[in-house]
Enzyme design. Sequence first.
Site, mmCIF file in Angstrom:
data_model
loop_
_atom_site.group_PDB
_atom_site.id
_atom_site.type_symbol
_atom_site.label_atom_id
_atom_site.label_comp_id
_atom_site.label_asym_id
_atom_site.label_seq_id
_atom_site.Cartn_x
_atom_site.Cartn_y
_atom_site.Cartn_z
ATOM 1 N N GLY A 189 3.100 2.359 10.841
ATOM 2 C CA GLY A 189 4.027 3.472 10.664
ATOM 3 C C GLY A 189 4.781 3.848 11.927
ATOM 4 O O GLY A 189 5.413 4.900 11.991
ATOM 5 N N ASN A 209 0.875 -1.179 0.000
ATOM 6 C CA ASN A 209 0.000 0.000 0.000
ATOM 7 C C ASN A 209 0.907 1.222 0.000
ATOM 8 O O ASN A 209 1.527 1.543 1.005
ATOM 9 C CB ASN A 209 -0.890 -0.033 1.253
ATOM 10 C CG ASN A 209 -1.667 1.261 1.436
ATOM 11 O OD1 ASN A 209 -1.766 2.073 0.512
ATOM 12 N ND2 ASN A 209 -2.226 1.452 2.625
ATOM 13 N N TRP A 210 0.958 1.877 -1.135
ATOM 14 C CA TRP A 210 1.884 3.014 -1.268
ATOM 15 C C TRP A 210 1.375 4.288 -0.599
ATOM 16 O O TRP A 210 2.087 5.287 -0.548
ATOM 17 C CB TRP A 210 2.161 3.288 -2.754
ATOM 18 C CG TRP A 210 3.092 2.294 -3.388
ATOM 19 C CD1 TRP A 210 3.751 1.265 -2.759
ATOM 20 C CD2 TRP A 210 3.494 2.250 -4.762
ATOM 21 N NE1 TRP A 210 4.515 0.576 -3.665
ATOM 22 C CE2 TRP A 210 4.381 1.167 -4.904
ATOM 23 C CE3 TRP A 210 3.193 3.017 -5.897
ATOM 24 C CZ2 TRP A 210 4.971 0.829 -6.126
ATOM 25 C CZ3 TRP A 210 3.771 2.682 -7.114
ATOM 26 C CH2 TRP A 210 4.659 1.598 -7.218
ATOM 27 N N GLU A 214 -6.237 4.611 8.112
ATOM 28 C CA GLU A 214 -6.146 6.062 7.888
ATOM 29 C C GLU A 214 -7.476 6.622 7.388
ATOM 30 O O GLU A 214 -7.830 7.774 7.684
ATOM 31 C CB GLU A 214 -4.986 6.367 6.931
ATOM 32 C CG GLU A 214 -3.647 6.204 7.657
ATOM 33 C CD GLU A 214 -2.552 5.560 6.855
ATOM 34 O OE1 GLU A 214 -2.564 5.643 5.617
ATOM 35 O OE2 GLU A 214 -1.660 4.940 7.485
ATOM 36 N N HIS A 243 -9.309 1.299 5.328
ATOM 37 C CA HIS A 243 -7.951 1.368 5.884
ATOM 38 C C HIS A 243 -7.957 2.224 7.147
ATOM 39 O O HIS A 243 -8.758 3.168 7.256
ATOM 40 C CB HIS A 243 -6.990 1.958 4.846
ATOM 41 C CG HIS A 243 -5.569 1.897 5.310
ATOM 42 N ND1 HIS A 243 -5.013 2.887 6.089
ATOM 43 C CD2 HIS A 243 -4.617 0.947 5.160
ATOM 44 C CE1 HIS A 243 -3.764 2.546 6.379
ATOM 45 N NE2 HIS A 243 -3.508 1.376 5.828
ATOM 46 N N GLY A 298 3.145 -1.059 4.221
ATOM 47 C CA GLY A 298 3.136 0.357 3.885
ATOM 48 C C GLY A 298 4.530 0.836 3.527
ATOM 49 O O GLY A 298 5.028 0.639 2.417
ATOM 50 N N GLY A 299 5.206 1.449 4.486
ATOM 51 C CA GLY A 299 6.501 2.082 4.233
ATOM 52 C C GLY A 299 7.513 1.194 3.520
ATOM 53 O O GLY A 299 8.220 1.658 2.610
ATOM 54 N N GLU A 350 -4.830 -4.823 10.714
ATOM 55 C CA GLU A 350 -3.767 -3.846 10.923
ATOM 56 C C GLU A 350 -3.994 -3.146 12.258
ATOM 57 O O GLU A 350 -4.805 -2.210 12.349
ATOM 58 C CB GLU A 350 -3.768 -2.806 9.802
ATOM 59 C CG GLU A 350 -3.553 -3.419 8.430
ATOM 60 C CD GLU A 350 -3.031 -2.396 7.431
ATOM 61 O OE1 GLU A 350 -1.913 -2.580 6.962
ATOM 62 O OE2 GLU A 350 -3.740 -1.414 7.152
HETATM 63 P P1 13P Z 1 3.440 0.504 7.611
HETATM 64 O O1 13P Z 1 3.926 -0.797 7.002
HETATM 65 O O2 13P Z 1 4.140 1.695 7.094
HETATM 66 O O3 13P Z 1 3.402 0.402 9.110
HETATM 67 O O4 13P Z 1 1.912 0.684 7.145
HETATM 68 C C1 13P Z 1 1.031 -0.369 7.284
HETATM 69 C C2 13P Z 1 -0.205 -0.066 6.520
HETATM 70 O O5 13P Z 1 -0.974 0.802 6.893
HETATM 71 C C3 13P Z 1 -0.453 -0.797 5.279
HETATM 72 O O6 13P Z 1 -1.732 -0.571 4.796
#
Ligand code: 13P
Length: 251
Positions: A168, A8-9, A94, A92, A223-224, A162
Amino acid sequence: MGKVVAGNWKMHHGPVAAAAFFSRFKPRFAPDSVEILFFPPDLSLAASMETAAVPAGFGVQNIHSAKEGAFTGETSAEMARGAGARFALIGHSERRHVFGEGDAEVSAKAGAAVRAGLIPVVCVGELLGERRAGHLEQVLRRQVGAIVEAVAAASRFMVAYEPVWAIGTGETATPGDAAEAHAIVRSALGELASAPILYGGSVKPGNARSLMSAPDVDGVLVGGASLDPDVFGRIVEAGAAAESVNPVREP
Ligand code: 13P
């Protein structure tokens, strides 16, 4: 089927950066051992699909629940499908915690994705306070319960667990934490319990294999660490290696 390794960018990598990513993304793994998915920003979807040299599925990070209308800045599931997306992240953390989406909106979006022929990847997970208060199971059952009806008719769908406190932050759930939460999600899914359940939250090359070897962990949503082609490639390779040491999902 092997593990699912999804990137997930978020709001990273415009079209030029996306093409640059795929010019360097060359993981070594046996065909069929891993299913790779990418969720680029909408504006980078076409460039990503055009430049990817490795077989991968592509999806969008969010959709609106309506087909069309006066919703400035939004994209419908039909439009995403028309642009070539096959998957959609739904709910998600966020979206839930930065943009204020509640269970009803998440459910409406999941239904819209299914109707448009997109494969929903519904994200669930508890806040740190909810975990500390002992509400993990209650939160996951509520979030999963809110979407089961909406996705019941889907030809395929996935869940991503998650934990919000691990996104993050560099904090990762242990394989045991992930297995415990995934078992709750699987139980809450009822008749849909065969859906793959991915773990997300600070997944890195160093922890990906052990997380994907935990019971009920069918893959990862990264993510990252999905932004760098070499780093993400190592997570793909970890997924290929994990399959052989996880007897839980062997048929
Ligand atoms: P990180 O891998 O950056 O912690 O993010 C996880 C995420 O939200 C993937 O959707």
